[in-house]
Design a protein around this motif. Structure first.
Motif, PDB file in Angstrom:
ATOM      1  N   GLY A  39       0.601  -4.280  27.059  1.00 57.71           N
ATOM      2  CA  GLY A  39      -0.244  -3.954  25.907  1.00 57.71           C
ATOM      3  C   GLY A  39      -1.125  -2.756  26.231  1.00 57.71           C
ATOM      4  N   LEU A  40      -2.445  -2.963  26.061  1.00 58.30           N
ATOM      5  CA  LEU A  40      -3.420  -1.894  26.307  1.00 58.30           C
ATOM      6  C   LEU A  40      -4.222  -2.233  27.565  1.00 58.30           C
ATOM      7  CD1 LEU A  40      -4.692  -1.655  22.625  1.00 58.30           C
ATOM      8  CD2 LEU A  40      -2.915  -0.265  23.733  1.00 58.30           C
ATOM      9  N   ILE A  41      -5.020  -1.299  28.034  1.00 63.03           N
ATOM     10  CA  ILE A  41      -5.897  -1.589  29.174  1.00 63.03           C
ATOM     11  C   ILE A  41      -6.817  -2.740  28.750  1.00 63.03           C
ATOM     12  CG2 ILE A  41      -7.831  -0.679  30.541  1.00 63.03           C
ATOM     13  CD1 ILE A  41      -6.437   2.084  30.336  1.00 63.03           C
ATOM     14  N   GLY A 131      -2.016 -12.897  33.688  1.00 64.85           N
ATOM     15  CA  GLY A 131      -2.940 -13.690  32.880  1.00 64.85           C
ATOM     16  C   GLY A 131      -2.331 -14.974  32.342  1.00 64.85           C
ATOM     17  N   ALA A 132      -3.078 -15.617  31.463  1.00 61.66           N
ATOM     18  CA  ALA A 132      -2.633 -16.930  30.959  1.00 61.66           C
ATOM     19  C   ALA A 132      -2.777 -17.025  29.446  1.00 61.66           C
ATOM     20  CB  ALA A 132      -3.429 -18.033  31.645  1.00 61.66           C
ATOM     21  N   MET A 133      -2.585 -15.867  28.777  1.00 65.68           N
ATOM     22  CA  MET A 133      -2.778 -15.867  27.323  1.00 65.68           C
ATOM     23  C   MET A 133      -1.451 -15.771  26.562  1.00 65.68           C
ATOM     24  SD  MET A 133      -5.986 -16.051  27.369  1.00 65.68           S
ATOM     25  CE  MET A 133      -6.346 -15.938  25.638  1.00 65.68           C
ATOM     26  N   VAL A 301       0.142 -13.008  43.774  1.00 64.68           N
ATOM     27  CA  VAL A 301      -0.379 -13.309  42.433  1.00 64.68           C
ATOM     28  C   VAL A 301      -1.909 -13.240  42.466  1.00 64.68           C
ATOM     29  CG1 VAL A 301       1.539 -14.737  41.621  1.00 64.68           C
ATOM     30  CG2 VAL A 301      -0.282 -15.803  42.963  1.00 64.68           C
ATOM     31  N   ALA A 302      -2.524 -12.949  41.323  1.00 63.62           N
ATOM     32  CA  ALA A 302      -3.993 -12.974  41.213  1.00 63.62           C
ATOM     33  C   ALA A 302      -4.366 -13.155  39.751  1.00 63.62           C
ATOM     34  CB  ALA A 302      -4.589 -11.666  41.741  1.00 63.62           C
ATOM     35  N   GLY A 303      -5.572 -13.710  39.542  1.00 57.84           N
ATOM     36  CA  GLY A 303      -6.112 -13.753  38.180  1.00 57.84           C
ATOM     37  C   GLY A 303      -5.959 -15.095  37.497  1.00 57.84           C
ATOM     38  N   HIS A 304      -5.993 -14.998  36.180  1.00 50.74           N
ATOM     39  CA  HIS A 304      -6.183 -16.154  35.300  1.00 50.74           C
ATOM     40  C   HIS A 304      -5.101 -17.228  35.420  1.00 50.74           C
ATOM     41  CE1 HIS A 304      -7.672 -17.239  30.966  1.00 50.74           C
ATOM     42  NE2 HIS A 304      -7.848 -18.215  31.814  1.00 50.74           N
ATOM     43  N   PHE A 305      -3.900 -16.867  35.832  1.00 53.10           N
ATOM     44  CA  PHE A 305      -2.846 -17.901  35.916  1.00 53.10           C
ATOM     45  C   PHE A 305      -2.781 -18.552  37.300  1.00 53.10           C
ATOM     46  CE2 PHE A 305       1.105 -15.048  36.949  1.00 53.10           C
ATOM     47  CZ  PHE A 305       0.435 -14.584  38.074  1.00 53.10           C
ATOM     48  N   SER A 308      -7.843 -19.481  40.473  1.00 52.45           N
ATOM     49  CA  SER A 308      -9.083 -18.685  40.411  1.00 52.45           C
ATOM     50  C   SER A 308      -9.104 -18.014  39.049  1.00 52.45           C
ATOM     51  CB  SER A 308      -9.088 -17.642  41.523  1.00 52.45           C
ATOM     52  OG  SER A 308      -8.963 -18.257  42.770  1.00 52.45           O
ATOM     53  N   ARG A 309      -9.639 -18.704  38.043  1.00 53.04           N
ATOM     54  CA  ARG A 309      -9.341 -18.357  36.647  1.00 53.04           C
ATOM     55  C   ARG A 309     -10.261 -17.324  36.022  1.00 53.04           C
ATOM     56  NH1 ARG A 309      -7.269 -24.060  35.518  1.00 53.04           N
ATOM     57  NH2 ARG A 309      -5.168 -23.539  36.121  1.00 53.04           N
ATOM     58  N   HIS A 310     -11.550 -17.341  36.419  1.00 53.85           N
ATOM     59  CA  HIS A 310     -12.489 -16.507  35.671  1.00 53.85           C
ATOM     60  C   HIS A 310     -12.421 -15.049  36.115  1.00 53.85           C
ATOM     61  CE1 HIS A 310     -13.960 -19.641  33.293  1.00 53.85           C
ATOM     62  NE2 HIS A 310     -14.445 -20.357  34.295  1.00 53.85           N
ATOM     63  N   ILE A 311     -13.054 -14.189  35.331  1.00 55.32           N
ATOM     64  CA  ILE A 311     -12.998 -12.753  35.605  1.00 55.32           C
ATOM     65  C   ILE A 311     -13.596 -12.449  36.986  1.00 55.32           C
ATOM     66  CG2 ILE A 311     -13.895 -10.508  34.853  1.00 55.32           C
ATOM     67  CD1 ILE A 311     -13.520 -11.424  31.974  1.00 55.32           C
TER      68      ILE A 311
HETATM   69  C1  LIG Z   1     -12.434 -15.293  23.724  1.00 55.49           C
HETATM   70  C2  LIG Z   1     -12.436 -15.335  25.233  1.00 55.49           C
HETATM   71  C3  LIG Z   1     -13.629 -15.175  25.925  1.00 55.49           C
HETATM   72  C4  LIG Z   1     -13.633 -15.201  27.322  1.00 55.49           C
HETATM   73  N1  LIG Z   1     -14.823 -15.047  27.977  1.00 55.49           N
HETATM   74  C5  LIG Z   1     -14.836 -15.035  29.334  1.00 55.49           C
HETATM   75  C6  LIG Z   1     -16.051 -14.846  30.063  1.00 55.49           C
HETATM   76  O1  LIG Z   1     -17.141 -14.699  29.517  1.00 55.49           O
HETATM   77  N2  LIG Z   1     -15.964 -14.858  31.423  1.00 55.49           N
HETATM   78  C7  LIG Z   1     -14.796 -15.052  32.107  1.00 55.49           C
HETATM   79  O2  LIG Z   1     -14.796 -15.042  33.339  1.00 55.49           O
HETATM   80  N3  LIG Z   1     -13.644 -15.235  31.431  1.00 55.49           N
HETATM   81  C8  LIG Z   1     -13.635 -15.224  30.077  1.00 55.49           C
HETATM   82  N4  LIG Z   1     -12.448 -15.407  29.423  1.00 55.49           N
HETATM   83  C9  LIG Z   1     -11.201 -15.533  30.215  1.00 55.49           C
HETATM   84  C10 LIG Z   1     -10.822 -14.114  30.735  1.00 55.49           C
HETATM   85  O3  LIG Z   1     -10.439 -13.299  29.648  1.00 55.49           O
HETATM   86  C11 LIG Z   1      -9.730 -14.190  31.779  1.00 55.49           C
HETATM   87  O4  LIG Z   1     -10.177 -14.985  32.856  1.00 55.49           O
HETATM   88  C12 LIG Z   1      -9.410 -12.779  32.296  1.00 55.49           C
HETATM   89  O5  LIG Z   1      -8.930 -11.951  31.276  1.00 55.49           O
HETATM   90  C13 LIG Z   1      -8.437 -12.890  33.429  1.00 55.49           C
HETATM   91  O6  LIG Z   1      -8.066 -11.624  33.891  1.00 55.49           O
HETATM   92  P1  LIG Z   1      -6.573 -11.341  34.375  1.00 55.49           P
HETATM   93  O7  LIG Z   1      -6.561  -9.924  34.798  1.00 55.49           O
HETATM   94  O8  LIG Z   1      -6.150 -12.404  35.302  1.00 55.49           O
HETATM   95  O9  LIG Z   1      -5.674 -11.581  33.086  1.00 55.49           O
HETATM   96  P2  LIG Z   1      -5.670 -10.841  31.681  1.00 55.49           P
HETATM   97  O10 LIG Z   1      -6.972 -10.203  31.404  1.00 55.49           O
HETATM   98  O11 LIG Z   1      -5.142 -11.820  30.708  1.00 55.49           O
HETATM   99  O12 LIG Z   1      -4.631  -9.662  31.909  1.00 55.49           O
HETATM  100  C14 LIG Z   1      -3.253  -9.890  32.028  1.00 55.49           C
HETATM  101  C15 LIG Z   1      -2.556  -8.647  31.515  1.00 55.49           C
HETATM  102  O13 LIG Z   1      -1.168  -8.727  31.827  1.00 55.49           O
HETATM  103  C16 LIG Z   1      -0.438  -8.174  30.762  1.00 55.49           C
HETATM  104  N5  LIG Z   1       0.934  -8.683  30.849  1.00 55.49           N
HETATM  105  C17 LIG Z   1       1.357  -9.965  30.662  1.00 55.49           C
HETATM  106  N6  LIG Z   1       2.684 -10.046  30.843  1.00 55.49           N
HETATM  107  C18 LIG Z   1       3.124  -8.803  31.145  1.00 55.49           C
HETATM  108  C19 LIG Z   1       4.408  -8.236  31.427  1.00 55.49           C
HETATM  109  N7  LIG Z   1       5.511  -8.999  31.435  1.00 55.49           N
HETATM  110  N8  LIG Z   1       4.499  -6.914  31.677  1.00 55.49           N
HETATM  111  C20 LIG Z   1       3.381  -6.143  31.682  1.00 55.49           C
HETATM  112  N9  LIG Z   1       2.140  -6.617  31.413  1.00 55.49           N
HETATM  113  C21 LIG Z   1       2.013  -7.931  31.158  1.00 55.49           C
HETATM  114  C22 LIG Z   1      -1.206  -8.640  29.529  1.00 55.49           C
HETATM  115  O14 LIG Z   1      -0.922  -7.843  28.409  1.00 55.49           O
HETATM  116  C23 LIG Z   1      -2.654  -8.508  30.002  1.00 55.49           C
HETATM  117  O15 LIG Z   1      -3.222  -7.263  29.696  1.00 55.49           O
HETATM  118  C24 LIG Z   1     -12.427 -15.409  28.031  1.00 55.49           C
HETATM  119  C25 LIG Z   1     -11.222 -15.564  27.343  1.00 55.49           C
HETATM  120  C26 LIG Z   1     -11.226 -15.532  25.952  1.00 55.49           C
HETATM  121  C27 LIG Z   1      -9.909 -15.674  25.226  1.00 55.49           C
END
Ligand SMILES: Cc1cc2nc3c(=O)[nH]c(=O)nc-3n(C[C@H](O)[C@H](O)[C@H](O)COP(=O)(O)OP(=O)(O)OC[C@H]3O[C@@H](n4cnc5c(N)ncnc54)[C@H](O)[C@@H]3O)c2cc1C
Length: 333
Positions: A39-41, A131-133, A301-305, A308-311
């Protein structure tokens, strides 16, 4: 090791907080790296509701100390998003946006072949931060595929003076109900009694700064709280829902928000042989808790999935892991 002309030390998948933090450290370690983002940054933050104030504090979210300066105590979606985008631009991070990784294959010997929607890359190491969205959870009831049913909430304006139903038990649902109520819709918030009664932050209760205003909206009659057991069916103009005692009700309805969490898409990992394990309601990849390397050597692996889930951890873990990856690459030369 060269296929399609591109050979990398490290390919990072996903440009969320984890992927951006990883790219920052990889650049400082002098690695040949690339981030591929479908997607986007900061795509997940981009999809937060417009105007949302996040719950974490600034120091937990920023990629450089002091770089995120919100107007109020905590940043809004817009301030956080602009911080991540500015950071990627100012550090000149190598991020390909709108390119999806579709497959990871192990090469004979060492390294990986990564196929994307635009091409293919060879890389000695892979860090998956996807991530886990990817998979919003569904109610799996008749009518859930109607266009008026959403699994993500963006903003209240299209719903002014309309009957809307929000289903869920956590913060995302509570915040959506609050946004809708304050924004002039006629929302009903359907929540299980156990979730409404939960006051324990360790059990994911509704944050107190959301609950306070929510209770005020309920007390002042703008928001209807509906302690429910089950959504039975979603129709064009109504919803059939059972209350906590099991009695069926038909509510007039123009839109439904099903905000009951989401799960990661682990197919990329599974297909290359990474083991996954149960963690609460969901599944996580298996990995070494020190190095975050999976059972597939060279694939991290790292991040939400992960667990260690939070930012805060999504940013912190790559700061520990990328230097280990750089070390292992230097040792392999
Ligand atoms: C409404 C809302 C509010 C939140 N508020 C907070 C908060 O206040 N504090 C907090 O700690 N957490 C919060 N979270 C959770 C937080 O967003 C996640 O913990 C955080 O985004 C995790 O970062 P990440 O880099 O692991 O994953 P993400 O930010 O989800 O990034 C994963 C990226 O991988 C990309 N991707 C996925 N599959 C592929 C693929 N096959 N090829 C290429 N790219 C791919 C996605 O497009 C995405 O950009 C909130 C979540 C939501 C929905």
């Amino acid at each position: 090791m060269r296929t399609g002309g591109v050979r990398l030390d490290l390919l990072i998948i996903g440009a969320g907080p984890a992927g951006l933090s990883a790219a920052d450290v990889a650049a400082r370690e002098g690695l040949e790296y690339l981030v591929v983002e479908k997607g986007l940054i900061a795509d997940t933050v981009y999809h937060y509701p417009i105007g949302l104030t996040v719950f974490s504090t600034t120091n937990e979210l920023e990629l450089r100390e002091g770089a995120l300066r919100p107007c109020r105590e905590k940043p809004t979606r817009e301030e956080l998003l602009s911080h991540y985008v500015r950071f990627a631009l100012e550090q000149n991070l190598r991020v390909n946006t709108e390119e999806e990784v579709t497959r990871i294959e192990r090469l004979d010997g060492e390294g990986f072949l990564v196929r994307t929607s635009r091409g293919r890359y060879e890389a000695a190491r892979i860090l998956v931060c996807t991530g886990a969205m990817a998979r919003p959870r569904r109610l799996n009831v008749p009518g859930e595929d109607l266009p008026k049913v959403h699994h993500r909430f963006v903003e209240p304006f299209p719903y002014v003076r309309k009957d809307v139903l929000v289903v869920g038990g956590g913060n995302s649902a509570a915040e959506a109900a609050l946004f809708l109520s304050e924004g002039g819709a006629r929302p009903t918030f359907a929540i299980w009694p156990s979730d409404w009664e939960n006051r324990d932050p360790r059990m994911g209760c509704i944050k107190h700064w959301v609950r306070g205003p929510l209770e005020r909206e309920i007390a002042e009659g703008r928001l209807r709280l509906f302690l429910f057991s089950e959504v039975e069916e979603i129709g064009e103009t109504d919803v059939k829902i059972k209350d906590a005692a099991g009695a069926s009700h038909t509510l007039p309805n123009a839109a439904v928000f099903v905000l009951i969490g989401s799960d990661a898409d682990l197919r990329l990992l599974r297909d290359v042989g990474v083991r996954v394990e149960k963690s609460g309601l969901t599944e996580v990849p298996s990995y070494d808790p020190e190095t975050f390397e999976t059972n597939v050597p060279g694939l991290y692996v790292a991040g939400h999935f992960t667990n260690s889930r939070h930012i805060k951890e999504a940013i912190a873990v790559p700061r520990r892991v990328i230097p280990l990856i750089a070390q292992s690459l230097r040792a392999a030369v």
